[in-house]
Structure formats: structure tokens, C-alpha cells
Design a protein around this motif. Structure first.
Motif, PDB file in Angstrom:
ATOM      1  N   LYS A  81      47.378  42.885  34.841  1.00 37.22           N
ATOM      2  CA  LYS A  81      47.936  43.966  34.483  1.00 37.22           C
ATOM      3  C   LYS A  81      47.124  45.284  34.919  1.00 37.22           C
ATOM      4  CE  LYS A  81      49.457  42.330  30.032  1.00 37.22           C
ATOM      5  NZ  LYS A  81      49.040  42.026  28.586  1.00 37.22           N
ATOM      6  N   TRP A  82      47.673  45.917  35.992  1.00 37.20           N
ATOM      7  CA  TRP A  82      46.954  47.177  36.624  1.00 37.20           C
ATOM      8  C   TRP A  82      47.300  48.222  35.683  1.00 37.20           C
ATOM      9  CZ3 TRP A  82      43.941  45.240  40.473  1.00 37.20           C
ATOM     10  CH2 TRP A  82      44.450  43.924  41.140  1.00 37.20           C
ATOM     11  N   ASP A  83      46.263  49.128  35.491  1.00 40.23           N
ATOM     12  CA  ASP A  83      46.380  50.429  34.752  1.00 40.23           C
ATOM     13  C   ASP A  83      47.257  51.572  35.558  1.00 40.23           C
ATOM     14  OD1 ASP A  83      45.014  51.792  36.569  1.00 40.23           O
ATOM     15  OD2 ASP A  83      43.064  51.863  35.267  1.00 40.23           O
ATOM     16  N   TYR A 119      35.624  49.461  39.271  1.00 35.11           N
ATOM     17  CA  TYR A 119      37.180  49.287  39.130  1.00 35.11           C
ATOM     18  C   TYR A 119      37.492  48.700  40.442  1.00 35.11           C
ATOM     19  CZ  TYR A 119      37.340  51.776  34.680  1.00 35.11           C
ATOM     20  OH  TYR A 119      37.319  52.156  33.398  1.00 35.11           O
ATOM     21  N   ALA A 120      38.669  47.998  40.490  1.00 35.84           N
ATOM     22  CA  ALA A 120      39.304  47.379  41.856  1.00 35.84           C
ATOM     23  C   ALA A 120      40.725  47.685  41.765  1.00 35.84           C
ATOM     24  CB  ALA A 120      38.887  45.773  41.732  1.00 35.84           C
ATOM     25  N   ASN A 121      41.309  47.846  42.852  1.00 32.38           N
ATOM     26  CA  ASN A 121      42.742  47.916  42.864  1.00 32.38           C
ATOM     27  C   ASN A 121      43.192  46.528  43.740  1.00 32.38           C
ATOM     28  OD1 ASN A 121      41.709  47.906  45.683  1.00 32.38           O
ATOM     29  ND2 ASN A 121      42.995  49.744  46.393  1.00 32.38           N
ATOM     30  N   CYS A 148      42.189  37.292  28.277  1.00 29.73           N
ATOM     31  CA  CYS A 148      43.214  36.953  27.402  1.00 29.73           C
ATOM     32  C   CYS A 148      44.500  38.118  27.793  1.00 29.73           C
ATOM     33  CB  CYS A 148      42.906  36.907  25.939  1.00 29.73           C
ATOM     34  SG  CYS A 148      41.993  38.399  25.215  1.00 29.73           S
ATOM     35  N   ASP A 149      44.068  39.331  27.581  1.00 34.82           N
ATOM     36  CA  ASP A 149      44.919  40.152  28.008  1.00 34.82           C
ATOM     37  C   ASP A 149      45.387  40.515  29.079  1.00 34.82           C
ATOM     38  OD1 ASP A 149      44.988  40.848  25.168  1.00 34.82           O
ATOM     39  OD2 ASP A 149      43.456  42.358  25.326  1.00 34.82           O
ATOM     40  N   GLY A 150      44.517  39.895  30.197  1.00 34.28           N
ATOM     41  CA  GLY A 150      45.194  39.896  31.615  1.00 34.28           C
ATOM     42  C   GLY A 150      44.882  41.348  32.137  1.00 34.28           C
ATOM     43  N   ASP A 151      44.190  42.247  31.670  1.00 33.78           N
ATOM     44  CA  ASP A 151      43.648  43.491  32.164  1.00 33.78           C
ATOM     45  C   ASP A 151      42.218  43.663  32.561  1.00 33.78           C
ATOM     46  OD1 ASP A 151      42.785  43.732  29.391  1.00 33.78           O
ATOM     47  OD2 ASP A 151      44.186  45.306  29.075  1.00 33.78           O
ATOM     48  N   VAL A 152      41.391  42.872  32.697  1.00 33.19           N
ATOM     49  CA  VAL A 152      39.742  42.951  32.979  1.00 33.19           C
ATOM     50  C   VAL A 152      39.480  41.510  33.616  1.00 33.19           C
ATOM     51  CG1 VAL A 152      37.674  43.274  31.982  1.00 33.19           C
ATOM     52  CG2 VAL A 152      39.490  44.020  30.883  1.00 33.19           C
ATOM     53  N   LEU A 153      38.671  41.798  34.837  1.00 33.80           N
ATOM     54  CA  LEU A 153      38.185  40.766  35.428  1.00 33.80           C
ATOM     55  C   LEU A 153      36.712  40.709  35.505  1.00 33.80           C
ATOM     56  CD1 LEU A 153      40.178  41.146  39.081  1.00 33.80           C
ATOM     57  CD2 LEU A 153      40.877  39.586  37.200  1.00 33.80           C
TER      58      LEU A 153
END
Lengths: 131, 131
Positions: free
Chosen positions: A8-10, A32-34, A77-82
Motif C-alpha cells: 500500500k503506497w502512500d 522511504y522507498a518508491n 500486516c497492514d501491507g504498508d511498511v517494509l
């Protein structure tokens, strides 16, 4: 569907990344990464980010020589952090010349520097030939 | 000047927080905190966050019983990210009933679940009397 599509990209097309030493478990950096940066990281096993200050793709180590060899990428779990599980070349992740960017600790209501500088930053940057 | 004033809050008044197991070094969670949450965390040594989905102060564990005892707060070079060094009560940080929210790993271009559920989430939530 690509694994990249599951992230989930911001609103700026970025994802927060925690860089963690794969052996010691120490958290070395946060950036951060794209999509391009994450794809390149997975493909080449060397950490890429997006620098928000310079607004460009950033191959960590391109200036300092302090590349990060990536052995695993983890996903929350939320799919928005690596998390990038890394080996830090040169043992220095921070632009201040320290092992980790998290070199301050709250002690008696003050931020106290709890990590020493390993290498003077002025000797790190400006050369691309560092080990 | 308070140590809280040294934190660079984002445009929403939040700071990213990495919750790390103080003993194993495992990264358990990633969330955001506002000024009140960070102040309460430091004062009471139990992790507080700001939940962006519910838009409220969140004392981690208030519903699940899975509180996080905070032994240290660390701060990065740019002053815009925190680490809470924690002891995870109940050994479960993730709302899916797993030890860590980072339970997926990229393997052959797929996100593979590499962590087991310790406790069925349906038995965790809805009770405030969990150990």
C-alpha cells in the motif's frame, strides 16, 4: 498481480522502510522507498530508497560506499511498511558516521548521545572509493 | 526546551514509531504517535500511539491486554523517527495474533507467511481481561 502491487503506497507513492542489521537485529536506519526503489532492492539485493529531501532514487552507499546488502525483505500486516534485513558495508549506516541513525536515547528527559562516531563524516562523503 | 520539542512532528502532528523487542531485537510493530502519546509513553513506561484509522490516542493493549512495557526510547539523526524498546506482554504484538506484525517475507517474488498465529484474534479482542 505482482508482489509490488500488494504494497500500500502512500499518497506520494512511498512506503516506509526499516533497515535492520540481519545479525545483531539493531535498527540502523529508517527511510522511504518508491516502487522503483523496492523493485531494484529485490532484484539486486542492495538497498535502494527514495530520498524525500533530494527527491530522487537513492542507492544507499552511492556516495559513501556504505552499501547495504539485503538478505530479506519483510512486510507487515497492514501491507504498508517494509523491513530490509541487511548487512551494512563499512558498519556505518548514519550520515553522522555512526553505526545506526538511532544514536540518541531519552535519559532523564533529555536526548543523550549513546553511540560514538566511528568515522568523521567529512572523510566519508565526497569520495566514491570508500570501502 | 522540552525533549518533546526536539521531535520533528509531521504535518499531522505525528511521528513514526518502531516498536522493537528489547531482548530479541525483533521489530514487532510500526505505528505513529502524537505528542500526547509520546509524553504518556515516557511518563508511564507503557507504549502509547495515535491510531490513524480510529483517529484517537491508543494505549496499546487497552483492548487486547497486550500492553508494551517500554524500557527505552531512541531517536534518530533527523529527529523524526522514534524506537520504543519494549517488552511485549503476552508475546503478541500483532492484531492477527502473531508475535510480530512483520510476519511475511518475500520469497521468489511472493509474500510468504513465515510466522505462525499464536492466538486466534477472536479470542484476544472483545475482552479486557487477557493476561
Amino acid at each position: 498481480m505482482s508482489w509490488l502491487d500488494e504494497i500500500k503506497w502512500d499518497e506520494k507513492g512511498l512506503v516506509p522502510v526499516i533497515a535492520q542489521d540481519k545479525d545483531s537485529g539493531r535498527v540502523l536506519m529508517f527511510a522511504y522507498a518508491n516502487r522503483e526503489a523496492v523493485a531494484l532492492t529485490a532484484e539486486k539485493n542492495t538497498a535502494h530508497y527514495w530520498t524525500r529531501s533530494r527527491q530522487k532514487l537513492w542507492h544507499k552507499g552511492e556516495e559513501s560506499g556504505h552499501f547495504q546488502n539485503v538478505s530479506a525483505i519483510q512486510f507487515d500486516c497492514d501491507g504498508d511498511v517494509l523491513i530490509y534485513q541487511i548487512e551494512q558495508v563499512g558498519g556505518i549506516a548514519c550520515h553522522t558516521g555512526r553505526s545506526s541513525c538511532f544514536f540518541r536515547t531519552l535519559l532523564n528527559d533529555e536526548w543523550v548521545i549513546t553511540d560514538q562516531v566511528i568515522k568523521d563524516p567529512s572523510t566519508i562523503y565526497g569520495s566514491t572509493n570508500k570501502p
